[in-house]
Design a protein around this motif. Sequence first.
Motif, PDB file in Angstrom:
ATOM      1  N   ASN A 211       0.832  -1.200   0.000  1.00 11.24           N
ATOM      2  CA  ASN A 211       0.000   0.000   0.000  1.00 11.24           C
ATOM      3  C   ASN A 211       0.865   1.249   0.000  1.00 11.24           C
ATOM      4  N   SER A 212       0.341   2.331  -0.595  1.00 11.72           N
ATOM      5  CA  SER A 212       1.072   3.591  -0.626  1.00 11.72           C
ATOM      6  C   SER A 212       1.355   4.054   0.794  1.00 11.72           C
ATOM      7  N   ALA A 213       2.574   4.518   1.031  1.00  9.11           N
ATOM      8  CA  ALA A 213       2.969   4.908   2.390  1.00  9.11           C
ATOM      9  C   ALA A 213       3.956   6.063   2.315  1.00  9.11           C
ATOM     10  N   PRO A 214       4.017   6.903   3.348  1.00  7.22           N
ATOM     11  CA  PRO A 214       4.997   7.987   3.375  1.00  7.22           C
ATOM     12  C   PRO A 214       6.411   7.426   3.431  1.00  7.22           C
ATOM     13  N   PHE A 215       7.375   8.233   2.994  1.00  4.43           N
ATOM     14  CA  PHE A 215       8.760   7.789   2.975  1.00  4.43           C
ATOM     15  C   PHE A 215       9.242   7.417   4.370  1.00  4.43           C
ATOM     16  N   MET A 216       8.841   8.212   5.345  1.00  5.86           N
ATOM     17  CA  MET A 216       9.282   7.973   6.723  1.00  5.86           C
ATOM     18  C   MET A 216       8.178   8.406   7.683  1.00  5.86           C
ATOM     19  N   THR A 217       8.015   7.649   8.771  1.00  3.01           N
ATOM     20  CA  THR A 217       7.050   7.998   9.803  1.00  3.01           C
ATOM     21  C   THR A 217       7.764   8.128  11.134  1.00  3.01           C
ATOM     22  N   ILE A 218       7.509   9.235  11.822  1.00  4.30           N
ATOM     23  CA  ILE A 218       8.123   9.481  13.127  1.00  4.30           C
ATOM     24  C   ILE A 218       7.022   9.550  14.173  1.00  4.30           C
ATOM     25  N   LEU A 219       7.152   8.733  15.225  1.00  8.83           N
ATOM     26  CA  LEU A 219       6.215   8.781  16.333  1.00  8.83           C
ATOM     27  C   LEU A 219       6.642   9.894  17.278  1.00  8.83           C
ATOM     28  N   GLN A 220       5.776  10.869  17.444  1.00 14.44           N
ATOM     29  CA  GLN A 220       6.118  12.019  18.263  1.00 14.44           C
ATOM     30  C   GLN A 220       6.203  11.657  19.743  1.00 14.44           C
ATOM     31  N   THR A 221       7.113  12.298  20.421  1.00 13.02           N
ATOM     32  CA  THR A 221       7.231  12.125  21.860  1.00 13.02           C
ATOM     33  C   THR A 221       6.014  12.731  22.531  1.00 13.02           C
ATOM     34  N   GLY A 222       5.363  11.958  23.411  1.00 17.17           N
ATOM     35  CA  GLY A 222       4.164  12.456  24.078  1.00 17.17           C
ATOM     36  C   GLY A 222       3.426  11.337  24.770  1.00 17.17           C
ATOM     37  N   GLU A 223       2.120  11.471  24.941  1.00 18.71           N
ATOM     38  CA  GLU A 223       1.321  10.460  25.608  1.00 18.71           C
ATOM     39  C   GLU A 223       1.247   9.185  24.766  1.00 18.71           C
ATOM     40  N   TYR A 224       1.396   8.033  25.430  1.00 23.42           N
ATOM     41  CA  TYR A 224       1.346   6.754  24.735  1.00 23.42           C
ATOM     42  C   TYR A 224      -0.093   6.251  24.594  1.00 23.42           C
ATOM     43  N   ARG A 225      -0.287   5.389  23.618  1.00 21.83           N
ATOM     44  CA  ARG A 225      -1.520   4.637  23.450  1.00 21.83           C
ATOM     45  C   ARG A 225      -1.141   3.281  22.861  1.00 21.83           C
ATOM     46  N   ILE A 226      -2.088   2.350  22.815  1.00 27.07           N
ATOM     47  CA  ILE A 226      -1.840   1.031  22.245  1.00 27.07           C
ATOM     48  C   ILE A 226      -2.602   0.911  20.930  1.00 27.07           C
ATOM     49  N   LYS A 227      -1.902   0.477  19.906  1.00 27.11           N
ATOM     50  CA  LYS A 227      -2.545   0.226  18.621  1.00 27.11           C
ATOM     51  C   LYS A 227      -2.694  -1.279  18.441  1.00 27.11           C
ATOM     52  N   GLY A 228      -3.947  -1.733  18.250  1.00 29.78           N
ATOM     53  CA  GLY A 228      -4.208  -3.141  18.020  1.00 29.78           C
ATOM     54  C   GLY A 228      -4.725  -3.379  16.623  1.00 29.78           C
ATOM     55  N   SER A 229      -4.990  -4.643  16.299  1.00 32.67           N
ATOM     56  CA  SER A 229      -5.485  -4.997  14.970  1.00 32.67           C
ATOM     57  C   SER A 229      -6.452  -6.164  15.107  1.00 32.67           C
ATOM     58  N   ILE A 230      -7.575  -6.105  14.377  1.00 35.70           N
ATOM     59  CA  ILE A 230      -8.574  -7.167  14.429  1.00 35.70           C
ATOM     60  C   ILE A 230      -9.130  -7.399  13.035  1.00 35.70           C
ATOM     61  N   ASP A 231      -9.425  -8.663  12.699  1.00 29.68           N
ATOM     62  CA  ASP A 231      -9.890  -8.962  11.341  1.00 29.68           C
ATOM     63  C   ASP A 231     -11.381  -8.663  11.201  1.00 29.68           C
ATOM     64  N   GLU A 232     -11.827  -8.616   9.960  1.00 34.86           N
ATOM     65  CA  GLU A 232     -13.189  -8.182   9.664  1.00 34.86           C
ATOM     66  C   GLU A 232     -14.246  -9.169  10.178  1.00 34.86           C
ATOM     67  N   GLN A 233     -13.880 -10.461  10.360  1.00 34.52           N
ATOM     68  CA  GLN A 233     -14.856 -11.409  10.879  1.00 34.52           C
ATOM     69  C   GLN A 233     -15.120 -11.202  12.365  1.00 34.52           C
TER      70      GLN A 233
END
Length: 457
Positions: A211-233
């Motif tokens: 998939n199209s994506a930016p050249f580089m991604t930087i996670l900014q310093t700050g409050e944390y969160r959790i990113k999860g993943s779940i399938d469509e079913q």
Amino acid sequence: MGKKSVGILIGVAAVAAVLGGTGYYFRDDIRQMIPIFDDGTSEDKVYVEKVSRIMNQYTGVSNRYNGVVETQDSYEVNVDSSRTISEIKVEAGDEVEEGQTLVTYDTSDLTMKIEQAKLELEGIQNEIDNYNKQIDTLTKEMEKVEESERYDYTTQIQNIQNSIAQKQFDMESKKLEISKEQKQVSSSSVVSKVAGVVKEINEKGVDSNGNSAPFMTILQTGEYRIKGSIDEQNVWMLSEGQEVVIRSRVDSTKTWSGTIGKIDTESPQQGNDNGYYSTSSAGDTQSASKYPFYVDLDSVDGLILGQHVYIELDQGQEEVKEGLWLYGSYIVQDEDTPYVWAANEKNRLEKHYIELGEYDADMDEYEIVSGLAEDDYIAWPMAGLYEGVTTVTDEAEVDYSSPLYNQPADENLYDTEGVYDTELLYDVLDSVYDTELPDKMYDSMDAGEGTEAEVAE
């Protein structure tokens, strides 16, 4: 023992006596279908576990999802695709400061173009100077000729002035070109506009899934969160606002709490890895779309940016209860006398009648008031269990080809209360011997279905 159970056991004993007196004998298939006819040489064995160990296991009440610690915001770095990158000065995982150089462009071609343009600009200026000299010469000559001859001089001067105007336009265009190229040289590096951690670098402009994506991604310093993943079913299993437990992959005793803040169903992600872990055996289609969801944390103490964790729906699994609690699936609710299948001191299975207290519906756990201890060993109450079967604590010792685990599906001799059904027993005996058994056999069995006092007599 209830009236029905006693009657059936006495009836079965009567069958044994009658068969013995009439020349009938127990065939192996009868022994397999009716475990209590066994003479003690049965290969049936059942696996039992210690109660304390069962209650300390993760039993799959909640599904688990993979997650990663990230910051609330991210900064995307894009590069000029028309330019050649000279050097990428950072790697994924590097910490960067605001203003730090991330990427530099190759400026060698631009430098050559600028030098060439300056030479061309100098040539244009020389042409303009020559045109001006021609105009001066013609002007001086025109002053010396007759009035009738001045028209030709004037025409020549005007033509030269038009050429000068064109050259001046070419000069301004060349200056703009040089200025643009000089700006590119001076901006030959891309710097970070934020402080943070480099999450990923996609030199080809696409991510691992194409998939199209930016050249580089930087996670900014700050409050944390959790990113999860779940399938469509399974996305229907989650909803925004649900409370969750975050568990360390390395040390399962380390947990954090949070709430699902967002389920991004507008941004499906394609991939072959399911990104989903469940303690159940539910399948997962490899080509299914997956959706990201985000957990807002109550506390981030001890979490590290980029750390991988498990996400579980909070169903009270972290709550510490006083006393002995047992999962409801281990308990047989026999009218008003619940019991569990437990091993006795001779490693034989028997019913342990228990007294129940409170019930936790979220965890499907019952408080055991009496009748069971943490040191007891119990079995899962599968269909067909009977008292006296050998118990083992090593599951490898269980012979799953034995009669207990191979009962006829359509000739089940057990009723809903887990005891032998007399009518079905008649049918099985008739079908096995392919003949109608003597009436006195049935009479003997039926005689056992009176009261306990009558049976005793």
